[in-house]
Design a protein around this motif. Sequence first.
Motif, short mmCIF file in Angstrom:
data_model
loop_
_atom_site.label_atom_id
_atom_site.label_comp_id
_atom_site.label_asym_id
_atom_site.label_seq_id
_atom_site.Cartn_x
_atom_site.Cartn_y
_atom_site.Cartn_z
N ALA A 192 1.16 -4.11 7.29
CA ALA A 192 0.35 -4.36 6.10
C ALA A 192 1.20 -4.76 4.89
N ASP A 193 2.51 -4.55 4.97
CA ASP A 193 3.39 -4.82 3.83
C ASP A 193 4.65 -5.53 4.31
N ARG A 194 4.47 -6.78 4.73
CA ARG A 194 5.61 -7.53 5.28
C ARG A 194 6.70 -7.78 4.22
N ALA A 195 6.35 -7.64 2.95
CA ALA A 195 7.34 -7.84 1.88
C ALA A 195 8.43 -6.77 1.91
N ILE A 196 8.19 -5.70 2.64
CA ILE A 196 9.18 -4.63 2.70
C ILE A 196 10.53 -5.13 3.20
N PHE A 197 10.52 -6.06 4.13
CA PHE A 197 11.78 -6.52 4.72
C PHE A 197 12.62 -7.28 3.69
N GLN A 198 11.97 -8.01 2.80
CA GLN A 198 12.68 -8.68 1.72
C GLN A 198 13.18 -7.66 0.70
#
Length: 428
Positions: free
Chosen positions: A319-325
């Motif tokens: 749900a929060d793919r931005a976490i990897f960035q």
Amino acid sequence: MLYTRSSQLFAEAEKVIPGGVNSPVRAFKAVGGTPIFVKSAKGAYLYDEDGNRLIDYINSWGPMILGHAFEPVVQAVIEKAKLGTSFGMPTELETQIAALAVSMVPNIDKIRFVNSGTEACMSAVRLARGFTKKDKIIKFAGCYHGHSDSFLIQAGSGAITFGSPNSPGVTAGTAKDTLLAKYNDLENVATLIEANKNEIAAIIVEPVAGNMGCIPPNKGFLEGLRQLCTDNKILLIFDEVMTGFRLAAGGVQELFNINADIVCFGKVIGGGLPVGAFAASSEIMNYLAPLGPVYQAGTLSGNPLAMAAGLAMLQALDADRAIFQRLEEKTAYLAAGMEEVLKANNVVFTINRIGSMVSVHFDADPVVDFQTAAKGDNETFKKFFHGLLQEGIYIAPSAYETWFITDALTYEDLDFTIQAVDKVSKTF
């Protein structure tokens, strides 16, 4: 800091547990001193039995990517425990987490859950041997795939010799089917394949190594392995126990756009509970019992508590793919800060990093494999480890382990860590 209670607990543990620990690296043998006994953890912090708070850069060796006691995971486990802790029968949860994992990771159709990364890698190799009807495997010096007999192998006398056991209890008969290659060295791998033509079932590799410090693959290395495997009808196994769902939602396969034949998981996929898994195409996975002839089983595989924790974790990441960035940015910030202060204090070092994995090596030369990792100054690392511990920072008690960054770390935590590295490195 005082560690009176931890010292007492370790003395008691030594009486009833071999070495006082249930996994050797916890014993502080590589750095000296007494292991820290943890009482609790929350977010980016550990709280030990003496009441000390430590900023944590191990994060249970990787799975706590969202921080300790992540509320959705905790609640999922609590609610599931109320309904029963183990059944030895199928549950809907197993299908739900399997479907989610398959949707997140490229190039896999089916996945089987087991109880540890060791079990996942062991089962993947058995499946590869059964599928290809060949016996030998290639592994890389410095890559760790658990403590299964096939993986506890040290180098032989030359590039084309068989490995030999590096632990009592591993037979020479087992060792003869494991060939040892040099990480980031395609020519070495090609030589092994040529010398063992049509005998190699699989090459197993940590696509980003984490057990000799963090060592990313050289440009073209993974692509070269893929081509060698394709050309020689060898299965390529990515051990993504550390990197899966950490370096990207789809792991290294997604990050580098390279397809492995079998992928092993652990750590993050269990949300901190004991879980492993291995996955592949339907064609390969259908060789497993009960569909196929390759037997693999586990009484507690798919345990509902572990499945609940893992599902909650993967749902949060999905749900929060931005976490990897975010993790990439935090890791880069920490690495740059440490590099600045170590240089200012005239320390000889190399920092490796990729995504949310980073390690400090006390040697000036590039660290690209086990041989170059072993050149690091271990005496300096011991001072570094204990110095940071006194400042309230916990890193792996071994120069051969990567640090794992968690999203729970704040930039204030990172700045505090950089300041501590500055203070400690002035004492070298």
